[in-house]
Design a protein around this motif. Structure first.
Motif, PDB file in Angstrom:
ATOM      1  N   MET A 222      -6.757  -7.206  38.284  1.00  0.00           N
ATOM      2  CA  MET A 222      -5.482  -7.886  38.003  1.00  0.00           C
ATOM      3  C   MET A 222      -4.317  -7.069  38.568  1.00  0.00           C
ATOM      4  N   THR A 223      -3.216  -7.767  38.824  1.00  0.00           N
ATOM      5  CA  THR A 223      -1.993  -7.071  39.247  1.00  0.00           C
ATOM      6  C   THR A 223      -1.372  -6.398  38.023  1.00  0.00           C
ATOM      7  N   GLN A 224      -0.371  -5.550  38.243  1.00  0.00           N
ATOM      8  CA  GLN A 224       0.273  -4.845  37.133  1.00  0.00           C
ATOM      9  C   GLN A 224       1.786  -4.998  37.205  1.00  0.00           C
ATOM     10  N   TYR A 225       2.348  -5.420  36.097  1.00  0.00           N
ATOM     11  CA  TYR A 225       3.803  -5.575  35.997  1.00  0.00           C
ATOM     12  C   TYR A 225       4.489  -4.236  36.279  1.00  0.00           C
ATOM     13  N   GLY A 226       5.538  -4.273  37.091  1.00  0.00           N
ATOM     14  CA  GLY A 226       6.302  -3.060  37.379  1.00  0.00           C
ATOM     15  C   GLY A 226       5.732  -2.208  38.496  1.00  0.00           C
ATOM     16  N   GLU A 227       4.508  -2.555  38.968  1.00  0.00           N
ATOM     17  CA  GLU A 227       3.910  -1.784  40.060  1.00  0.00           C
ATOM     18  C   GLU A 227       3.403  -2.662  41.195  1.00  0.00           C
ATOM     19  N   THR A 228       2.553  -3.643  40.869  1.00  0.00           N
ATOM     20  CA  THR A 228       1.905  -4.416  41.937  1.00  0.00           C
ATOM     21  C   THR A 228       2.009  -5.924  41.709  1.00  0.00           C
ATOM     22  N   ARG A 229       3.044  -6.364  41.060  1.00  0.00           N
ATOM     23  CA  ARG A 229       3.174  -7.796  40.779  1.00  0.00           C
ATOM     24  C   ARG A 229       3.186  -8.596  42.081  1.00  0.00           C
ATOM     25  N   GLY A 230       2.289  -9.580  42.166  1.00  0.00           N
ATOM     26  CA  GLY A 230       2.219 -10.424  43.365  1.00  0.00           C
ATOM     27  C   GLY A 230       1.434  -9.818  44.515  1.00  0.00           C
ATOM     28  N   TYR A 231       0.897  -8.604  44.353  1.00  0.00           N
ATOM     29  CA  TYR A 231       0.157  -7.946  45.435  1.00  0.00           C
ATOM     30  C   TYR A 231      -1.201  -8.615  45.674  1.00  0.00           C
ATOM     31  N   THR A 232      -1.539  -8.784  46.937  1.00  0.00           N
ATOM     32  CA  THR A 232      -2.892  -9.195  47.322  1.00  0.00           C
ATOM     33  C   THR A 232      -3.742  -7.922  47.476  1.00  0.00           C
ATOM     34  N   ALA A 233      -5.038  -8.098  47.723  1.00  0.00           N
ATOM     35  CA  ALA A 233      -5.933  -6.950  47.927  1.00  0.00           C
ATOM     36  C   ALA A 233      -5.485  -6.104  49.124  1.00  0.00           C
ATOM     37  N   SER A 234      -5.103  -6.782  50.228  1.00  0.00           N
ATOM     38  CA  SER A 234      -4.701  -6.041  51.434  1.00  0.00           C
ATOM     39  C   SER A 234      -3.406  -5.255  51.208  1.00  0.00           C
ATOM     40  N   GLU A 235      -2.541  -5.760  50.330  1.00  0.00           N
ATOM     41  CA  GLU A 235      -1.286  -5.033  50.046  1.00  0.00           C
ATOM     42  C   GLU A 235      -1.552  -3.765  49.238  1.00  0.00           C
ATOM     43  N   HIS A 236      -2.596  -3.779  48.395  1.00  0.00           N
ATOM     44  CA  HIS A 236      -3.013  -2.553  47.710  1.00  0.00           C
ATOM     45  C   HIS A 236      -3.455  -1.509  48.748  1.00  0.00           C
ATOM     46  N   VAL A 237      -4.284  -1.951  49.704  1.00  0.00           N
ATOM     47  CA  VAL A 237      -4.789  -1.036  50.736  1.00  0.00           C
ATOM     48  C   VAL A 237      -3.644  -0.541  51.617  1.00  0.00           C
ATOM     49  N   GLU A 238      -2.745  -1.451  51.953  1.00  0.00           N
ATOM     50  CA  GLU A 238      -1.601  -1.097  52.814  1.00  0.00           C
ATOM     51  C   GLU A 238      -0.758   0.001  52.160  1.00  0.00           C
ATOM     52  N   ALA A 239      -0.577  -0.069  50.832  1.00  0.00           N
ATOM     53  CA  ALA A 239       0.187   0.958  50.104  1.00  0.00           C
ATOM     54  C   ALA A 239      -0.519   2.317  50.184  1.00  0.00           C
ATOM     55  N   LEU A 240      -1.854   2.297  50.082  1.00  0.00           N
ATOM     56  CA  LEU A 240      -2.631   3.547  50.204  1.00  0.00           C
ATOM     57  C   LEU A 240      -2.469   4.132  51.605  1.00  0.00           C
ATOM     58  N   HIS A 241      -2.602   3.281  52.620  1.00  0.00           N
ATOM     59  CA  HIS A 241      -2.469   3.729  54.013  1.00  0.00           C
ATOM     60  C   HIS A 241      -1.059   4.249  54.303  1.00  0.00           C
ATOM     61  N   ARG A 242      -0.069   3.561  53.779  1.00  0.00           N
ATOM     62  CA  ARG A 242       1.334   3.939  54.010  1.00  0.00           C
ATOM     63  C   ARG A 242       1.608   5.346  53.473  1.00  0.00           C
ATOM     64  N   HIS A 243       1.074   5.642  52.289  1.00  0.00           N
ATOM     65  CA  HIS A 243       1.337   6.950  51.686  1.00  0.00           C
ATOM     66  C   HIS A 243       0.542   8.079  52.341  1.00  0.00           C
ATOM     67  N   VAL A 244      -0.652   7.765  52.830  1.00  0.00           N
ATOM     68  CA  VAL A 244      -1.466   8.801  53.477  1.00  0.00           C
ATOM     69  C   VAL A 244      -1.073   8.972  54.945  1.00  0.00           C
ATOM     70  N   GLY A 245      -0.549   7.891  55.541  1.00  0.00           N
ATOM     71  CA  GLY A 245      -0.138   7.963  56.945  1.00  0.00           C
ATOM     72  C   GLY A 245      -1.272   7.720  57.911  1.00  0.00           C
ATOM     73  N   SER A 246      -2.387   7.175  57.397  1.00  0.00           N
ATOM     74  CA  SER A 246      -3.501   6.797  58.278  1.00  0.00           C
ATOM     75  C   SER A 246      -4.330   5.709  57.608  1.00  0.00           C
ATOM     76  N   SER A 247      -5.066   4.952  58.415  1.00  0.00           N
ATOM     77  CA  SER A 247      -5.920   3.873  57.895  1.00  0.00           C
ATOM     78  C   SER A 247      -7.268   4.455  57.481  1.00  0.00           C
ATOM     79  N   PHE A 248      -7.274   5.153  56.354  1.00  0.00           N
ATOM     80  CA  PHE A 248      -8.467   5.899  55.951  1.00  0.00           C
ATOM     81  C   PHE A 248      -9.465   5.080  55.140  1.00  0.00           C
ATOM     82  N   VAL A 249      -9.031   3.933  54.592  1.00  0.00           N
ATOM     83  CA  VAL A 249      -9.933   3.118  53.762  1.00  0.00           C
ATOM     84  C   VAL A 249     -10.864   2.294  54.653  1.00  0.00           C
TER      85      VAL A 249
END
Length: 318
Positions: A222-249
């Motif tokens: 499920m999404t989480q209010y205040g953090e990931t409201r409306g996020y799709t699965a790819s947007e979760h991954v995109e946030a991980l990649h954005r913070h690490v600076g590489s497509s590691f997943v």
């Protein structure tokens, strides 16, 4: 701490999602390591941090409990939270034990190692930092907020999160565990306050970018209010990649079963909804989608990852 001669698996995360994975995985013949966030500033952890200037013990406590092999009574005692008593109310006994062992050994990580030995922990537990550190978030509108517990309350789109102080030195052992891993698992949990804080030091970013291990993200159901409201699965991954600076997943594990309308209605009260798996976008990102029946309805009416199902699926990836 007992080590097993098996494939090296590193689980990264915090909060309530990570212990579920660890409880299941510790039953398999693997060499298990957990890298855990210590930026919580609410509740018992927050009070101990302020009083004793130590990293947050709460998530570490939950991980020790999930990986230990001791009498159920001892475990219950370790997890016990006082609901009365001047100064004691709200504190979990395990948090106090961690604080006490830090004081005895003079070092938070040494304290964890000692308690892990006493509690017969299967595997190794690394706090992401061995010092007191806080989390800050910058939102899309430029607002900056300090403190993990304050970030979701703002309820704005998060641009990125970072440390305060800005330079946090991760444990060299944690970096080495990532470098030598055969499977890296990003646990489910609060994306920006439990997961991302583990990934944003330069040394961890480099290790994740260079590791030969297969890295999989166990996506939130499920999404989480205040953090990931409306996020799709790819947007979760995109946030991980954005913070690490590489497509590691390399792969994402999603719950492939239909969610009952009544459960959705319960979550709607918390302004949460099922995470939509957008296959096309994930395919474009070269992230493999692994579907499974991995979540069950909990007694409290919430959907939680099932420890045995998710552990078996992860073990099969090896």
């Amino acid at each position: 701490m007992t080590d097993v001669n098996g494939p090296k698996v590193v689980v990264i995360g915090g909060g309530t999602g990570m212990p579920v994975l660890l409880r299941g995985l510790r039953k398999f013949p693997i060499n298990l390591s957990a890298i855990v966030t210590v930026s919580d500033d609410g509740g018992s952890s927050g009070r101990l941090r302020e009083d004793l200037d130590i990293p947050a013990p709460g998530d570490i406590r939950k991980v020790i409990a999930s990986m230990s092999d001791v009498e159920p009574t001892l475990l219950k005692l370790f997890q016990h939270r006082f609901d009365s008593g001047d100064g004691l109310s709200g504190h979990a006994l395990g948090n106090l034990i961690l604080a006490g062992m830090t004081s005895i050994t003079g070092d938070f990580y040494k304290g964890i190692k000692e308690i892990s030995r006493v509690f017969n922990v299967k595997g190794r537990i690394y706090p992401i930092a061995n010092e007191n550190m806080y989390l800050k978030a910058e939102f899309e509108d430029g607002t900056v907020v300090r403190g993990e517990s304050n970030i979701p309350k703002v309820n704005k789109k998060i641009k990125h999160v970072f440390y305060d102080p800005p330079k946090v030195q991760p444990l060299p052992e944690a970096v080495k565990a990532i470098e030598q891993a055969e499977l890296i698992v990003i646990a489910p949990g609060s994306l920006y306050t439990s997961i991302v804080p583990n990934l944003i030091s330069e040394e961890i970013k480099d290790a994740l970018s260079q590791t030969k291990a297969n890295a999989v993200y166990v996506c939130n159901v499920m999404t989480q209010y205040g953090e990931t409201r409306g996020y799709t699965a790819s947007e979760h991954v995109e946030a991980l990649h954005r913070h690490v600076g590489s497509s590691f997943v390399d792969g994402i594990i999603v719950h492939g079963q239909k969610i009952e309308r009544t459960i959705k209605q319960e979550y709607e009260k918390e302004l949460a909804e099922p995470v939509v798996c957008d296959y096309e976008q994930l395919n474009d990102m070269k992230v493999q989608v692994i579907e499974g029946d991995i979540a069950d309805l909990h007694t409290d009416g919430t959907l939680k990852h099932h420890e045995h199902k998710i552990a078996k699926l992860l073990y099969n990836l090896l």
